[in-house]
Design an enzyme around this catalytic site. Structure first.
Site, PDB file in Angstrom:
ATOM      1  CB  CYS A 132       1.407 -12.016   7.300  1.00 19.69           C
ATOM      2  SG  CYS A 132       2.526 -10.724   7.654  1.00 19.69           S
ATOM      3  CG  HIS A 174       1.308  -5.885   7.215  1.00 14.76           C
ATOM      4  ND1 HIS A 174       2.234  -5.376   7.961  1.00 14.76           N
ATOM      5  CD2 HIS A 174       1.422  -7.451   7.503  1.00 14.76           C
ATOM      6  CE1 HIS A 174       3.090  -6.098   8.497  1.00 14.76           C
ATOM      7  NE2 HIS A 174       2.585  -7.360   8.386  1.00 14.76           N
TER       8      HIS A 174
END
Length: 349
Positions: free
Chosen positions: A144, A224
């Site tokens: 990711c 994140h």
């Protein structure tokens, strides 16, 4: 391939696997052959309700899955016999063993960022290197965070603006569904190595990328956060940098002025927009935080780790399956099917 559709098997029906299966089912040029796993918990029960053909990934799991009442359509070998491409979404390091199984079955295979680049010899982000994956036997969709790095730095590189980049990653502690079992409370944990692995991993996709990353793990599990300093190839305006991001696929703008001031507010927005599972497939880049000073650019964005690699995986299926040679056409088709946007509030599309 049947009826010009590539037949796709998904091995592993967890965080990524269930999303891949849903995305495959939305594509007009793909058919979901079925899913495989070794568990019989709520995830597989939901897959059964959705009408997906469920298979036991191992001989040992078959008995317990049947005993739990799952309507098994067969085992992994039988699933692979019905597939042209398999997407491996099994836990980290399991895939290395599975690759030999897929090769023996004559099925092309896609892996994810938990595996090493060496497993396939090719790492994939659609906007950067789709063409080099066409017809390959296997590829690896990068993680990711690496996906977000290639998307954003790749956008600046395509615009001729990127010289070098240095980024700090604030990583979530765990996936939300695992928060009861693991995580970090009231602290931060710095990663021991500088650069962290994401910078070198990005170079498996764009080899000449001058990038260094530093990462810390924080006590949250929503997503994140990245902050970047980029040295540009020349002095540029803020509008030029924004235009480079705006021209790239799978980057969507958010603004603090719209009340999107933190990770949780963007996650809430995805739910308000009716996204399945609240997923965000795009990089969410704060437009009103981005600053440019001569040949220096500074920006911040959010990475929803559970979903960002899903469109890349769909494009990788097309590339390996040989059903689309034009990267832009595949990206557009995937994004239309899933409903990706360039701006979450003020979409110009």
């Amino acid at each position: 391939m049947c009826l010009n559709k590539v037949r796709v098997a998904v091995n592993g029906y967890g965080v990524i696997g269930k999303r891949v299966a849903d995305a495959v089912a939305l594509q007009e040029d793909m058919a979901l052959a079925g899913v495989a796993d070794v568990v019989h918990d709520y995830r597989l029960q939901v897959a059964a309700q959705r009408g997906f053909a469920i298979h036991a990934a191992t001989f040992e799991a078959e008995g317990t899955m049947r005993a739990a009442g799952l309507p098994l359509a067969g085992n992994l070998a039988e699933l692979l016999a019905k597939a042209d491409v398999v997407v491996d979404c099994t836990p980290k390091k399991v895939a290395a063993i599975n690759k030999e199984v897929y090769a023996a079955a004559g099925v092309k295979s896609i892996f994810h960022g938990g595996e090493s680049h060496a497993l396939t010899g090719h790492s994939f982000v659609a906007q950067a290197n789709y063409a080099s994956a066409i017809g390959r036997e296997s590829t690896r969709v990068v993680s990711c965070n690496t996906t977000s790095i290639v998307r954003t730095l790749g956008a600046l590189r395509t615009a001729g603006l990127l010289k070098r980049a240095r980024g700090t990653l604030i990583r979530r502690a765990s996936d939300p569904w695992e928060a009861h079992a693991e995580g970090i409370i009231n602290t931060l944990v710095p990663e021991k190595a500088i650069p962290s692995h994401q910078g070198p991993d990005a170079r498996t996709v764009i080899p000449d990328l001058d990038v260094v990353t530093i990462a810390v793990k924080a006590s949250h599990n929503s997503s994140h956060l990245h902050t970047w300093w980029v040295e540009l190839t020349r002095p540029a305006t803020r509008d030029e940098v924004l235009a480079a991001f705006r021209a790239a696929p799978r980057i969507a703008f958010v603004r603090s002025s719209d009340g999107l001031v933190a990770l949780n507010s963007t996650v809430e927005l995805m739910a308000d927009l009716g996204r399945p599972r609240g997923d965000m497939w795009e990089v969410a880049l704060w437009e009103d935080v981005l600053a440019v000073d001569g040949d220096q650019a500074y920006y911040t964005y959010q990475v929803f780790n559970q979903a960002i690699v899903i469109p890349e995986t769909i494009d990788a299926i097309r590339a390996l399956g040989g059903i689309e040679s034009d990267p832009s056409a595949s990206i557009a088709r995937t994004d239309a099917a899933l409903g990706l946007r360039h701006d979450f509030i003020h979409d110009r599309d």
